[in-house]
Design an enzyme around this catalytic site. Structure first.
Site, short mmCIF file in Angstrom:
data_model
loop_
_atom_site.label_atom_id
_atom_site.label_comp_id
_atom_site.label_asym_id
_atom_site.label_seq_id
_atom_site.Cartn_x
_atom_site.Cartn_y
_atom_site.Cartn_z
N GLY A 1 4.58 -9.56 0.98
CA GLY A 1 5.32 -8.33 1.29
C GLY A 1 4.35 -7.19 1.54
O GLY A 1 3.20 -7.40 1.91
N SER A 2 4.84 -5.98 1.30
CA SER A 2 4.05 -4.81 1.68
C SER A 2 2.98 -4.51 0.63
O SER A 2 3.15 -4.82 -0.56
CB SER A 2 4.99 -3.61 1.82
OG SER A 2 5.67 -3.40 0.60
N GLU B 1 0.04 -11.78 -0.54
CA GLU B 1 -0.11 -11.86 0.91
C GLU B 1 0.52 -10.60 1.48
O GLU B 1 1.74 -10.45 1.49
CB GLU B 1 0.62 -13.10 1.46
CG GLU B 1 0.16 -14.42 0.88
CD GLU B 1 -1.26 -14.79 1.27
OE1 GLU B 1 -1.73 -14.33 2.34
OE2 GLU B 1 -1.91 -15.51 0.51
N LEU B 2 -0.32 -9.65 1.91
CA LEU B 2 0.19 -8.32 2.23
C LEU B 2 0.07 -8.01 3.74
O LEU B 2 -0.10 -8.91 4.54
CB LEU B 2 -0.55 -7.29 1.37
CG LEU B 2 -0.57 -7.62 -0.14
CD1 LEU B 2 -1.36 -6.58 -0.92
CD2 LEU B 2 0.84 -7.74 -0.71
N CYS C 1 3.26 -10.07 10.03
CA CYS C 1 2.12 -9.46 9.33
C CYS C 1 0.86 -9.49 10.18
O CYS C 1 -0.03 -8.67 10.00
CB CYS C 1 1.89 -10.14 8.00
SG CYS C 1 1.91 -11.92 8.13
N GLU D 1 0.19 0.09 8.94
CA GLU D 1 0.85 -1.10 9.49
C GLU D 1 2.11 -0.64 10.22
O GLU D 1 3.04 -0.11 9.60
CB GLU D 1 1.23 -2.08 8.37
CG GLU D 1 1.90 -3.31 8.90
CD GLU D 1 2.27 -4.31 7.81
OE1 GLU D 1 2.65 -3.89 6.72
OE2 GLU D 1 2.21 -5.52 8.09
P1 NAP Z 1 8.62 -5.47 0.84
O1 NAP Z 1 9.49 -4.31 1.02
O2 NAP Z 1 7.31 -5.28 0.14
O3 NAP Z 1 9.50 -6.58 0.10
C1 NAP Z 1 8.98 -7.86 -0.18
C2 NAP Z 1 9.70 -8.42 -1.38
O4 NAP Z 1 9.36 -7.66 -2.54
C3 NAP Z 1 11.22 -8.35 -1.25
O5 NAP Z 1 11.78 -9.50 -1.82
C4 NAP Z 1 11.54 -7.11 -2.07
O6 NAP Z 1 12.87 -7.09 -2.56
C5 NAP Z 1 10.55 -7.26 -3.20
N1 NAP Z 1 10.34 -6.03 -3.97
C6 NAP Z 1 10.61 -4.77 -3.62
N2 NAP Z 1 10.27 -3.92 -4.63
C7 NAP Z 1 9.77 -4.70 -5.62
C8 NAP Z 1 9.23 -4.42 -6.91
N3 NAP Z 1 9.12 -3.19 -7.38
N4 NAP Z 1 8.79 -5.46 -7.66
C9 NAP Z 1 8.86 -6.72 -7.20
N5 NAP Z 1 9.37 -7.04 -5.98
C10 NAP Z 1 9.81 -6.05 -5.20
O7 NAP Z 1 8.26 -6.16 2.25
P2 NAP Z 1 9.23 -6.52 3.46
O8 NAP Z 1 9.61 -5.25 4.13
O9 NAP Z 1 10.28 -7.47 3.04
O10 NAP Z 1 8.22 -7.34 4.39
C11 NAP Z 1 7.30 -6.73 5.21
C12 NAP Z 1 5.92 -6.70 4.62
O11 NAP Z 1 5.50 -8.02 4.29
C13 NAP Z 1 4.89 -6.20 5.62
O12 NAP Z 1 3.99 -5.34 4.98
C14 NAP Z 1 4.21 -7.47 6.09
O13 NAP Z 1 2.92 -7.31 6.60
C15 NAP Z 1 4.20 -8.25 4.82
N6 NAP Z 1 4.01 -9.67 5.12
C16 NAP Z 1 2.81 -10.26 4.83
C17 NAP Z 1 2.60 -11.59 5.15
C18 NAP Z 1 1.31 -12.29 4.81
O14 NAP Z 1 1.31 -13.52 4.78
N7 NAP Z 1 0.22 -11.58 4.57
C19 NAP Z 1 3.61 -12.32 5.77
C20 NAP Z 1 4.82 -11.68 6.06
C21 NAP Z 1 5.02 -10.36 5.72
P3 NAP Z 1 14.00 -6.18 -1.83
O15 NAP Z 1 14.11 -6.72 -0.45
O16 NAP Z 1 15.17 -6.41 -2.69
O17 NAP Z 1 13.47 -4.77 -1.86
#
Ligand code: NAP
Length: 489
Positions: free
Chosen positions: A244-245, A264-265, A298, A392
């Protein structure tokens, strides 16, 4: 207690057939509260998703913890068979699984089908790796005090793995956590992104049909903070694997204490285009790299640095190919680009383009929202400190800047808080070699866009792009504890 369904403002709603349940110990459970799930494209309500409380999550963790022994008893053959069965079930349900992704994430069907094909491969690779989980012999007598000792390591499962996943690949990035966790003999509590729980719940339906012990795989839905914190702070969870982010990932690392954490960010992936290359081969790859899944990848191509000899030609060909993209309903198999995940995200992307333009950038194509879809956008003359360059962008936006040397391109790519993957197109072997040494990223694609990924390769970033590697063999290693055994003969 009477069940309440609430919207994001917590107003009670009428019960509905769209009401979903979460999956624990092989059973489907309701939570006290549910939240509306909207289609990003049609904006219609597509489901009501249970919002688990902290104590509900703790119950799920207890069940996963209680199933550890049963899971550890499975042989490698049995774990591999279960993973092969999951792959086969995805094969049989390929279209349905893709449609779920398309509906909940607005991923155009052609890419959703591609994701399911990759998911099948990911589980197959996991099945193969389950059979290759070996330790190593240690040459004990290489040390002065090592005579008459026989040493080796074994890779033991960790126990409960907490998997937290993003919205952008709701099936394949889940597979990158569930596949290795099962291959290594762990149990799992999966918390999918709030926008894409339906894919995870569909996976639960499939896994329910396999011989995996009940309680070894559980899906719990709800808010990131509530479910996430319960997983991250539990002593019974031995590892958090998060995609995630960066902001959320860094918060997890701070709260996780001594448990293992794989992160993995995000990134702002860059590409260098050297002089003398054949643009007709490269431009289609750049279009896919920049705009597939609305740039919400990502390793989406975000920053392109083109040697001045080819700059004008590249811009012209890139813009012409981008113009051809079909915009519309994600369920239409012809569609290339559809709505981003949330309206607010489209507005955020628009404000970043506006900031760029106010500071001297030029829009070559796009830069606006039409029929509720953020249009594929190419910008040029973008200063490195602007958000569209240094943060990003996670939207269908790509910048193309002119460079007069390869060194300038390498320095521009390295001038970033992120470092996931980078690419270079060049015909010069020395240039390719230099770039592979100098670029500060987790993976370098020579003669490809940075968006290239297959699922068995080691994948993971440096800097704020994360720690730890995915790719089945590597993720399995992260999900085991290496135990040393030394026999005194
Ligand atoms: P996100 O907002 O960071 O959410 C990712 C996950 O974390 C979701 O399940 C989210 O739940 C959960 N989350 C949110 N707040 C949390 C907390 N305080 N504690 C624990 N978990 C929490 O990311 P996204 O918008 O879904 O995805 C986009 C991001 O993922 C981008 O930055 C992208 O680059 C990154 N990404 C990285 C890769 C890699 O392999 N490096 C691959 C794909 C995506 P909720 O949805 O319920 O908020």
């Amino acid at each position: 207690m009477e069940k309440q369904i609430t919207n994001q403002n917590e107003k009670p709603l009428k019960s509905s057939t769209l009401e979903k349940k979460y999956y624990v110990n092989g059973e489907w459970k309701t939570a006290e509260k549910a939240a509306e799930l909207y289609s990003p494209y049609t904006k219609e309500i597509i489901a009501y998703i249970p919002q688990a409380t902290r104590s509900e999550v703790e119950e799920v963790i207890d069940i996963a913890n209680d199933t550890r022994e049963e899971m550890e008893k499975l042989t490698a053959y049995e774990r591999a068979s279960i993973l092969e069965h999951i792959a086969q079930l995805f094969q049989e349900n390929r279209m349905k699984a893709a449609e779920i992704i398309s509906i909940e994430a607005a991923k155009p069907m052609k890419f959703a089908l591609g994701e399911i094909d990759r998911t099948i491969e990911t589980y197959k690779f996991a099945a193969e790796e389950a059979k290759r989980l070996t330790g190593e012999m240690i040459p004990m007598d290489a040390a002065k005090n090592g005579a008459n000792r026989f040493g080796y390591t074994i890779e033991e499962p960790l126990g409960v793995i907490g998997a937290i996943t993003p919205f952008n690949f709701p099936q394949n990035l889940v597979a990158h956590k569930v596949g290795p966790a099962i291959a290594a003999g762990n149990t799992i509590v999966l918390k999918p992104a709030s926008q894409t729980p339906l894919s995870a719940l569909f996976l639960a339906e499939l896994i329910d049909q396999t011989a995996l012990p009940k309680g070894a795989f559980n899906v719990v839905t709800g808010s990131g903070r509530t479910v996430g914190d319960a997983l991250v702070e539990s002593n019974k969870v031995k590892m958090i694997t998060f995609t995630g982010s960066p902001a959320v990932g860094i918060g997890i690392r701070e709260k996780a204490g001594l448990k293992k954490v794989a992160l993995e960010l995000g990134s702002n992936a860059g590409l260098i285009i050297d002089q003398g290359v054949d643009l007709t081969q490269i431009v289609p790859k750049c279009v896919t790299g920049a705009f597939s899944n609305q740039g919400q990848v990502c390793i989406s191509l975000q920053r392109t640095y083109v040697m001045e000899e080819l700059f004008d030609d590249f811009i012209a060909q890139f813009a012409a190919a981008t113009k051809e993209l079909i915009i519309g309903n994600p369920l239409d198999e012809k569609t290339d680009v559809s709505a981003m995940i949330h309206h607010a995200e489209q507005e955020r992307a628009l404000s970043w383009v506006e900031e760029a333009v106010e500071n001297g950038a030029e829009i070559i194509i796009g830069g606006k929202i039409e029929n509720d879809v953020f249009m594929p956008t190419i910008l040029t003359n973008v200063a490195s400190e602007l958000k569209v360059s240094c943060q990003e962008v996670f939207a269908p936006i790509v910048i193309v800047n002119r460079i007069s040397s390869i060194e300038e391109g390498i320095a521009a790519i390295n001038d970033s808080n992120y470092g996931l993957q980078a690419g270079i197109f060049t015909n010069d072997i020395q240039t390719a070699f230099k770039a592979s040494k100098k670029l500060q990223v987790g993976g370098i694609m020579i003669n490809d866009v940075p968006t290239y990924r297959v699922d068995q390769m080691p994948y993971g970033g440096v800097k704020e792009s994360g720690t730890g590697k995915e790719g089945l063999k590597y993720a399995i290693h992260e999900m085991t504890e290496t135990k040393l055994v030394v026999w005194n003969q």
